[in-house]
Design an enzyme around this catalytic site. Structure first.
Site, short mmCIF file in Angstrom:
data_model
loop_
_atom_site.label_atom_id
_atom_site.label_comp_id
_atom_site.label_asym_id
_atom_site.label_seq_id
_atom_site.Cartn_x
_atom_site.Cartn_y
_atom_site.Cartn_z
N ASP A 32 0.84 -1.20 0.00
CA ASP A 32 0.00 0.00 0.00
C ASP A 32 0.88 1.25 0.00
O ASP A 32 1.86 1.32 0.75
CB ASP A 32 -0.90 -0.02 1.24
CG ASP A 32 -2.07 0.94 1.13
OD1 ASP A 32 -2.54 1.18 0.01
OD2 ASP A 32 -2.53 1.43 2.18
N HIS A 69 -9.80 4.46 -0.53
CA HIS A 69 -8.91 4.53 0.63
C HIS A 69 -9.60 5.31 1.75
O HIS A 69 -10.57 6.02 1.52
CB HIS A 69 -7.61 5.24 0.24
CG HIS A 69 -6.66 4.40 -0.53
ND1 HIS A 69 -5.45 3.98 -0.04
CD2 HIS A 69 -6.75 3.89 -1.78
CE1 HIS A 69 -4.82 3.26 -0.95
NE2 HIS A 69 -5.60 3.19 -2.02
N GLY A 70 -9.07 5.17 2.96
CA GLY A 70 -9.59 5.95 4.08
C GLY A 70 -10.99 5.54 4.52
O GLY A 70 -11.80 6.39 4.89
N THR A 100 -6.65 1.86 9.77
CA THR A 100 -6.61 2.49 11.10
C THR A 100 -7.54 1.79 12.09
O THR A 100 -7.15 1.54 13.24
CB THR A 100 -6.99 3.98 11.00
OG1 THR A 100 -6.11 4.62 10.08
CG2 THR A 100 -6.88 4.66 12.34
#
Length: 216
Positions: free
Chosen positions: A12, A140-141, A165
Site C-alpha cells: 500500500d 482509501h480511508g 486504522t
C-alpha cells in the site's frame, strides 16, 4: 501458503519505483505506486514505469489520482487538503499508465475521524468516474465510515476498500484490555487477543463489502 483461499499480498502507498521493485522481489503479488502528490505528468510517468515492470512478472498495479485526506499525524500517506479526482483526467491517466486499479478521491481521509466530524462523500462523482473508467476503483480511508456509506460506495462501483486504522485501533484496544490483568506478561497472550479482535472486525467488514464467501 497455508491459507485455504486465494491470498493477495499488497503493498500500500509505495513511495518510489525502487521500493515497489523491492516489494515485488520480496514476493508481493500486488503493488501500489502512490504518485498522487506529484504533478499529473510525473504521476503518469512513475505509474507507467511501475506497470511495465510489474506486468512483466504478473504483478498487478494500483495508482492514485487525487489526494486522500488525513485526520491526524498517525494516519498513513494522507494530505492536508483533499483534491477530488477529475473524471476526465482519470480516463487519460488510466489509458496512459496501464494501471490495473485506480484509487480515487471522493472525500475520505486516512485515520480515525474526530468526534463530530463526518466525511462528505461525493457519491455522484463516484458514479461519473465509474461510467468513464473501466478498471476496478479503490476507496482509501474507509476506517470510520458507516456500514451504510461503505455499502453505498460498493454499489456505485468501488471494487476494493482499504481499512487500516480501525484494524490497528481494534488490536490496540484488545491489548490494553488484556494487560489490565497484572498476571498477564506473555506477549503471546495479548497478541492473541489483538489478533482475535482484528479477525472479528475483518469478518464484519467483509460482510459489509459483500465479499464474504467469494472464494467458494
Amino acid at each position: 501458503h497455508k491459507a485455504t483461499v486465494p491470498v493477495c499480498i499488497h503493498l500500500d502507498h509505495g513511495a518510489t519505483f525502487e521500493q515497489v521493485m523491492l516489494a515485488i522481489q520480496s514476493g508481493f503479488t500486488s503493488v501500489m505506486i502512490d504518485g498522487s502528490s506529484l504533478s499529473f505528468e510525473d504521476n503518469i510517468a512513475v505509474c507507467k514505469k511501475v506497470a511495465e515492470a510489474a506486468h512483466a512478472v504478473n504483478v498487478s498495479v494500483e495508482g492514485e489520482l487525487g489526494t486522500i485526506g488525513s485526520t491526524d499525524a498517525q494516519a498513513e500517506a494522507g494530505a492536508n487538503t483533499i483534491i477530488y479526482t477529475d473524471p476526465d483526467a482519470a480516463v487519460k491517466f488510466v489509458e496512459a499508465t496501464g494501471v490495473d486499479t485506480l484509487a480515487i478521491a471522493i472525500g475520505t481521509s486516512h485515520g480515525i475521524y474526530p468526534k463530530g466530524m463526518k466525511p462528505e462523500l461525493k457519491l455522484d462523482l463516484l458514479k461519473v468516474i465509474k461510467s468513464k473508467v473501466s478498471i476496478p476503483l479503490v476507496l482509501h480511508g474507509a476506517s470510520g465510515l458507516s456500514d451504510e456509506d461503505v455499502m453505498d460506495c460498493v454499489k456505485r462501483g468501488i471494487c476494493k476498500v482499504n481499512f487500516a486504522t480501525e484494524l490497528r485501533a481494534a488490536y490496540s484496544k484488545a491489548v490494553r484490555e488484556t494487560l489490565e490483568d497484572e498476571k498477564v506478561f506473555d506477549p503471546k497472550a495479548y497478541g492473541k487477543a489483538g489478533i482475535a479482535a482484528v479477525k472479528e472486525l475483518v469478518m464484519a467488514r467483509m460482510k459489509v463489502c459483500g465479499c464474504d464467501g467469494k472464494a467458494e
